[in-house]
Design a protein around this motif. Structure first.
Motif, PDB file in Angstrom:
ATOM      1  N   VAL A   2      35.243  24.618 -43.724  1.00 24.79           N
ATOM      2  CA  VAL A   2      34.011  24.352 -42.993  1.00 24.79           C
ATOM      3  C   VAL A   2      34.057  25.061 -41.654  1.00 24.79           C
ATOM      4  O   VAL A   2      35.041  24.981 -40.924  1.00 24.79           O
ATOM      5  N   GLN A   3      32.974  25.733 -41.315  1.00 27.34           N
ATOM      6  CA  GLN A   3      32.897  26.413 -40.030  1.00 27.34           C
ATOM      7  C   GLN A   3      31.539  26.243 -39.384  1.00 27.34           C
ATOM      8  O   GLN A   3      30.509  26.257 -40.059  1.00 27.34           O
ATOM      9  N   LEU A   4      31.548  26.076 -38.085  1.00 24.25           N
ATOM     10  CA  LEU A   4      30.340  26.098 -37.264  1.00 24.25           C
ATOM     11  C   LEU A   4      30.567  27.138 -36.179  1.00 24.25           C
ATOM     12  O   LEU A   4      31.592  27.104 -35.496  1.00 24.25           O
ATOM     13  N   VAL A   5      29.619  28.044 -36.024  1.00 23.19           N
ATOM     14  CA  VAL A   5      29.783  29.131 -35.069  1.00 23.19           C
ATOM     15  C   VAL A   5      28.594  29.160 -34.130  1.00 23.19           C
ATOM     16  O   VAL A   5      27.457  29.386 -34.563  1.00 23.19           O
ATOM     17  N   GLU A   6      28.865  28.931 -32.829  1.00 22.19           N
ATOM     18  CA  GLU A   6      27.810  28.954 -31.825  1.00 22.19           C
ATOM     19  C   GLU A   6      27.638  30.364 -31.268  1.00 22.19           C
ATOM     20  O   GLU A   6      28.580  31.155 -31.246  1.00 22.19           O
ATOM     21  N   SER A   7      26.440  30.617 -30.772  1.00 18.63           N
ATOM     22  CA  SER A   7      26.159  31.852 -30.061  1.00 18.63           C
ATOM     23  C   SER A   7      24.979  31.613 -29.127  1.00 18.63           C
ATOM     24  O   SER A   7      24.298  30.589 -29.239  1.00 18.63           O
ATOM     25  N   GLY A   8      24.752  32.567 -28.226  1.00 22.78           N
ATOM     26  CA  GLY A   8      23.580  32.498 -27.369  1.00 22.78           C
ATOM     27  C   GLY A   8      23.840  32.063 -25.946  1.00 22.78           C
ATOM     28  O   GLY A   8      22.921  32.061 -25.126  1.00 22.78           O
ATOM     29  N   GLY A   9      25.071  31.714 -25.626  1.00 18.96           N
ATOM     30  CA  GLY A   9      25.362  31.343 -24.248  1.00 18.96           C
ATOM     31  C   GLY A   9      25.323  32.551 -23.323  1.00 18.96           C
ATOM     32  O   GLY A   9      25.199  33.686 -23.767  1.00 18.96           O
ATOM     33  N   ARG A  19      18.523  30.176 -25.552  1.00 18.92           N
ATOM     34  CA  ARG A  19      18.500  29.520 -26.851  1.00 18.92           C
ATOM     35  C   ARG A  19      19.871  29.647 -27.493  1.00 18.92           C
ATOM     36  O   ARG A  19      20.337  30.761 -27.747  1.00 18.92           O
ATOM     37  N   LEU A  20      20.490  28.518 -27.730  1.00 15.96           N
ATOM     38  CA  LEU A  20      21.771  28.487 -28.419  1.00 15.96           C
ATOM     39  C   LEU A  20      21.543  28.365 -29.921  1.00 15.96           C
ATOM     40  O   LEU A  20      20.619  27.676 -30.364  1.00 15.96           O
ATOM     41  N   LYS A  76      18.227  29.291 -43.015  1.00 12.45           N
ATOM     42  CA  LYS A  76      19.231  30.099 -42.324  1.00 12.45           C
ATOM     43  C   LYS A  76      20.513  29.326 -42.055  1.00 12.45           C
ATOM     44  O   LYS A  76      21.439  29.862 -41.442  1.00 12.45           O
ATOM     45  N   ASN A  77      20.562  28.061 -42.487  1.00 11.05           N
ATOM     46  CA  ASN A  77      21.736  27.222 -42.211  1.00 11.05           C
ATOM     47  C   ASN A  77      22.100  27.256 -40.729  1.00 11.05           C
ATOM     48  O   ASN A  77      23.283  27.377 -40.366  1.00 11.05           O
ATOM     49  N   THR A  78      21.105  27.149 -39.909  1.00 18.19           N
ATOM     50  CA  THR A  78      21.311  27.300 -38.473  1.00 18.19           C
ATOM     51  C   THR A  78      20.555  26.214 -37.706  1.00 18.19           C
ATOM     52  O   THR A  78      19.447  25.860 -38.082  1.00 18.19           O
ATOM     53  N   GLN A  79      21.199  25.695 -36.663  1.00 16.73           N
ATOM     54  CA  GLN A  79      20.482  24.818 -35.758  1.00 16.73           C
ATOM     55  C   GLN A  79      20.391  25.516 -34.409  1.00 16.73           C
ATOM     56  O   GLN A  79      21.175  26.420 -34.104  1.00 16.73           O
ATOM     57  N   TYR A  80      19.401  25.092 -33.616  1.00 13.81           N
ATOM     58  CA  TYR A  80      19.129  25.735 -32.345  1.00 13.81           C
ATOM     59  C   TYR A  80      19.015  24.688 -31.232  1.00 13.81           C
ATOM     60  O   TYR A  80      18.680  23.536 -31.476  1.00 13.81           O
ATOM     61  N   LEU A  81      19.297  25.146 -30.035  1.00 13.68           N
ATOM     62  CA  LEU A  81      19.021  24.350 -28.848  1.00 13.68           C
ATOM     63  C   LEU A  81      18.281  25.255 -27.876  1.00 13.68           C
ATOM     64  O   LEU A  81      18.895  26.140 -27.270  1.00 13.68           O
ATOM     65  N   GLN A  82      16.982  25.053 -27.782  1.00 12.18           N
ATOM     66  CA  GLN A  82      16.170  25.801 -26.829  1.00 12.18           C
ATOM     67  C   GLN A  82      16.257  25.087 -25.492  1.00 12.18           C
ATOM     68  O   GLN A  82      15.909  23.907 -25.387  1.00 12.18           O
ATOM     69  N   TYR A 111      32.837  17.798 -37.737  1.00 14.39           N
ATOM     70  CA  TYR A 111      33.059  19.240 -37.629  1.00 14.39           C
ATOM     71  C   TYR A 111      32.511  19.742 -36.310  1.00 14.39           C
ATOM     72  O   TYR A 111      31.439  19.308 -35.857  1.00 14.39           O
ATOM     73  N   TRP A 112      33.236  20.676 -35.700  1.00 15.95           N
ATOM     74  CA  TRP A 112      32.886  21.201 -34.377  1.00 15.95           C
ATOM     75  C   TRP A 112      32.985  22.717 -34.353  1.00 15.95           C
ATOM     76  O   TRP A 112      33.849  23.312 -35.012  1.00 15.95           O
ATOM     77  N   GLY A 113      32.102  23.321 -33.567  1.00 17.78           N
ATOM     78  CA  GLY A 113      32.213  24.732 -33.301  1.00 17.78           C
ATOM     79  C   GLY A 113      33.183  24.992 -32.163  1.00 17.78           C
ATOM     80  O   GLY A 113      33.742  24.057 -31.579  1.00 17.78           O
ATOM     81  N   GLN A 114      33.352  26.251 -31.823  1.00 24.51           N
ATOM     82  CA  GLN A 114      34.336  26.633 -30.817  1.00 24.51           C
ATOM     83  C   GLN A 114      33.787  26.561 -29.398  1.00 24.51           C
ATOM     84  O   GLN A 114      34.554  26.617 -28.437  1.00 24.51           O
ATOM     85  N   GLY A 115      32.493  26.446 -29.270  1.00 25.75           N
ATOM     86  CA  GLY A 115      31.865  26.337 -27.958  1.00 25.75           C
ATOM     87  C   GLY A 115      31.337  27.660 -27.450  1.00 25.75           C
ATOM     88  O   GLY A 115      31.854  28.727 -27.776  1.00 25.75           O
ATOM     89  N   THR A 116      30.295  27.577 -26.636  1.00 25.05           N
ATOM     90  CA  THR A 116      29.731  28.749 -25.989  1.00 25.05           C
ATOM     91  C   THR A 116      29.406  28.390 -24.541  1.00 25.05           C
ATOM     92  O   THR A 116      28.880  27.321 -24.264  1.00 25.05           O
ATOM     93  N   GLN A 117      29.744  29.296 -23.630  1.00 24.98           N
ATOM     94  CA  GLN A 117      29.590  29.023 -22.205  1.00 24.98           C
ATOM     95  C   GLN A 117      28.161  29.265 -21.749  1.00 24.98           C
ATOM     96  O   GLN A 117      27.580  30.318 -22.026  1.00 24.98           O
ATOM     97  N   VAL A 118      27.625  28.310 -21.032  1.00 23.92           N
ATOM     98  CA  VAL A 118      26.330  28.451 -20.367  1.00 23.92           C
ATOM     99  C   VAL A 118      26.565  28.276 -18.871  1.00 23.92           C
ATOM    100  O   VAL A 118      27.116  27.263 -18.443  1.00 23.92           O
ATOM    101  N   THR A 119      26.159  29.268 -18.103  1.00 23.41           N
ATOM    102  CA  THR A 119      26.310  29.210 -16.654  1.00 23.41           C
ATOM    103  C   THR A 119      24.952  29.419 -16.013  1.00 23.41           C
ATOM    104  O   THR A 119      24.284  30.420 -16.290  1.00 23.41           O
ATOM    105  N   VAL A 120      24.550  28.479 -15.168  1.00 31.49           N
ATOM    106  CA  VAL A 120      23.261  28.546 -14.489  1.00 31.49           C
ATOM    107  C   VAL A 120      23.519  28.730 -13.000  1.00 31.49           C
ATOM    108  O   VAL A 120      24.137  27.883 -12.355  1.00 31.49           O
ATOM    109  N   SER A 121      23.045  29.833 -12.461  1.00 30.47           N
ATOM    110  CA  SER A 121      23.263  30.117 -11.042  1.00 30.47           C
ATOM    111  C   SER A 121      22.080  29.619 -10.220  1.00 30.47           C
ATOM    112  O   SER A 121      20.932  29.627 -10.678  1.00 30.47           O
ATOM    113  N   SER A 122      22.373  29.217  -8.998  1.00 24.66           N
ATOM    114  CA  SER A 122      21.315  28.686  -8.125  1.00 24.66           C
ATOM    115  C   SER A 122      20.664  29.780  -7.312  1.00 24.66           C
ATOM    116  O   SER A 122      21.105  30.915  -7.288  1.00 24.66           O
TER     117      SER A 122
END
Length: 122
Positions: A2-9, A19-20, A76-82, A111-122
């Motif tokens: 089983v694999q979950l792969v994040e992207s979009g960070g 959109r992740l 697409k076997n995909t979930q999103y976070l807008q 089951y968990w993905g590996q994570g994707t970094q989101v950085t928001v600058s001020s």
């Protein structure tokens, strides 16, 4: 396996959007509810959003309601976070996860993905 792969960070200015995506294997995705969690530096991992197996119900932590939208695409076997209206407090590593039912509690996710970094600058 089983694999979950994040992207979009990435890096975005305050007020911006990202959109992740989280791609899962067929068995993992269609048979499970899906969720997003995040972990900021020095803090515990926390619930962000979840969607049930059919996609008919969604759940959000209060701090992201009205700004974030969780969705899933079965074809697409995909979930999103807008994520809209991002603020520096949203900076974290974002993880997608799968569970038998939608839950606020990370212990219920198998089951968990590996994570994707989101950085928001001020």
């Amino acid at each position: 396996q089983v694999q979950l792969v994040e992207s979009g960070g990435g890096l975005v200015q305050a007020g911006g959007s990202l959109r992740l995506s989280c791609a899962g294997s067929g068995r993992t995705f269609s048979g499970n509810a899906m969720g997003w969690f995040r972990q900021a530096p020095g803090k515990e991992r926390e619930f962000v959003a979840a969607i049930n197996r059919s996609g008919s119900s969604t759940y959000y932590t209060d701090s992201v309601k009205g700004r974030f939208t969780i969705s899933r695409d079965f074809a697409k076997n995909t979930q999103y976070l807008q994520m809209n209206g991002l603020v520096p407090e949203d900076t974290a590593v974002y993880y997608c996860a799968a569970a038998p039912r939608a839950s606020y509690f990370q212990d219920e996710y198998d089951y968990w993905g590996q994570g994707t970094q989101v950085t928001v600058s001020s």
